[in-house]
Motif scaffolding. Structure first.
Motif, mmCIF file in Angstrom:
data_model
loop_
_atom_site.group_PDB
_atom_site.id
_atom_site.type_symbol
_atom_site.label_atom_id
_atom_site.label_comp_id
_atom_site.label_asym_id
_atom_site.label_seq_id
_atom_site.Cartn_x
_atom_site.Cartn_y
_atom_site.Cartn_z
ATOM 1 N N THR A 116 16.248 26.372 -6.295
ATOM 2 C CA THR A 116 15.646 25.385 -7.197
ATOM 3 C C THR A 116 14.574 26.032 -8.058
ATOM 4 O OG1 THR A 116 16.068 23.603 -5.620
ATOM 5 C CG2 THR A 116 14.411 23.193 -7.323
ATOM 6 N N GLN A 120 15.287 26.333 -11.943
ATOM 7 C CA GLN A 120 14.460 25.377 -12.673
ATOM 8 C C GLN A 120 15.256 24.133 -13.075
ATOM 9 O OE1 GLN A 120 10.936 25.618 -13.493
ATOM 10 N NE2 GLN A 120 11.185 27.055 -11.799
ATOM 11 N N SER A 121 16.251 23.788 -12.267
ATOM 12 C CA SER A 121 17.075 22.608 -12.526
ATOM 13 C C SER A 121 17.784 22.221 -11.231
ATOM 14 C CB SER A 121 18.108 22.897 -13.614
ATOM 15 O OG SER A 121 19.138 23.732 -13.122
ATOM 16 N N GLN A 123 20.995 22.343 -11.077
ATOM 17 C CA GLN A 123 22.265 23.073 -11.147
ATOM 18 C C GLN A 123 22.207 24.271 -10.202
ATOM 19 O OE1 GLN A 123 24.843 21.815 -12.919
ATOM 20 N NE2 GLN A 123 23.430 20.133 -13.306
ATOM 21 N N GLN A 142 17.660 15.868 -8.343
ATOM 22 C CA GLN A 142 17.923 15.345 -9.689
ATOM 23 C C GLN A 142 17.085 14.103 -9.956
ATOM 24 O OE1 GLN A 142 19.947 16.769 -12.240
ATOM 25 N NE2 GLN A 142 18.591 15.355 -13.272
ATOM 26 N N LEU A 145 13.614 15.279 -10.740
ATOM 27 C CA LEU A 145 13.582 15.875 -12.085
ATOM 28 C C LEU A 145 13.634 14.800 -13.172
ATOM 29 C CD1 LEU A 145 15.904 18.948 -11.538
ATOM 30 C CD2 LEU A 145 13.453 19.006 -12.058
ATOM 31 N N ASP A 146 14.395 13.740 -12.929
ATOM 32 C CA ASP A 146 14.486 12.644 -13.896
ATOM 33 C C ASP A 146 13.131 11.960 -14.095
ATOM 34 O OD1 ASP A 146 17.176 13.147 -14.184
ATOM 35 O OD2 ASP A 146 17.827 11.480 -12.908
ATOM 36 N N LYS A 149 10.604 14.406 -16.444
ATOM 37 C CA LYS A 149 10.845 14.539 -17.886
ATOM 38 C C LYS A 149 10.328 13.376 -18.678
ATOM 39 C CE LYS A 149 14.721 17.532 -17.168
ATOM 40 N NZ LYS A 149 16.091 17.814 -17.343
#
Length: 149
Positions: A116, A120-121, A123, A142, A145-146, A149
């Motif tokens: 991770t 940095q995502s 993916q 995820q 992260l959502d 942003k």
């Protein structure tokens, strides 16, 4: 008659040996040390299931992902983001209900955390042998992260 007796004794011996074999899970639990700071143990109180982003130390923020329910237990990821980069990852909830869960996650979580921070995502690759935990980790990651942003 002699062959029948030898066959019977051989079969009985094999069955007794199979049922008498002690597997590694039947003995005392082995402990594998985990490097310090790789993941956070589960909290004593259950954190909220909803994702949130909270301001943290000077210019950094903390985002907690939704709890991802898996067949082995909940997984939740918490990120610390500073200047748009993931600087730290903790896993406040992960499956640890038995020795095998603990063993798998002591191996898998440091790998997932490292990937991770490098990617940095969300993916990232799943960890072989910890597919269920990896899936829950990625879903919660995820979600966190959502909220960043």
């Amino acid at each position: 008659m002699k062959r029948i007796v030898l066959w019977f004794l051989g079969t009985a011996s094999a069955v007794i040996l199979m049922f008498g074999y002690h597997t590694s899970t039947s003995g005392p639990q082995a402990t594998t040390p985990v490097p310090a700071g790789t993941f956070t143990p589960p909290p004593t109180t259950s954190p909220s299931a909803s994702a949130s982003a909270q301001p943290s130390v000077a210019g950094s923020s903390t985002a907690t992902g939704d709890v991802a329910q898996t067949q082995w237990g909940p997984v939740q990821v918490q990120l610390t983001v500073q200047s748009g980069k993931i600087t730290a990852v903790s896993v406040p909830q992960y499956p640890n209900g038995n020795h095998r869960d603990a063993e798998i996650n002591e191996y898998a979580l440091p790998i997932l955390i490292n990937e991770t921070v490098q990617a940095q995502s969300a993916q990232i690759d799943m960890v072989s042998g910890a597919t269920v935990t990896s899936d829950g980790y990625i879903r919660s990651l995820q979600s966190a992260l959502d909220h960043v942003k």
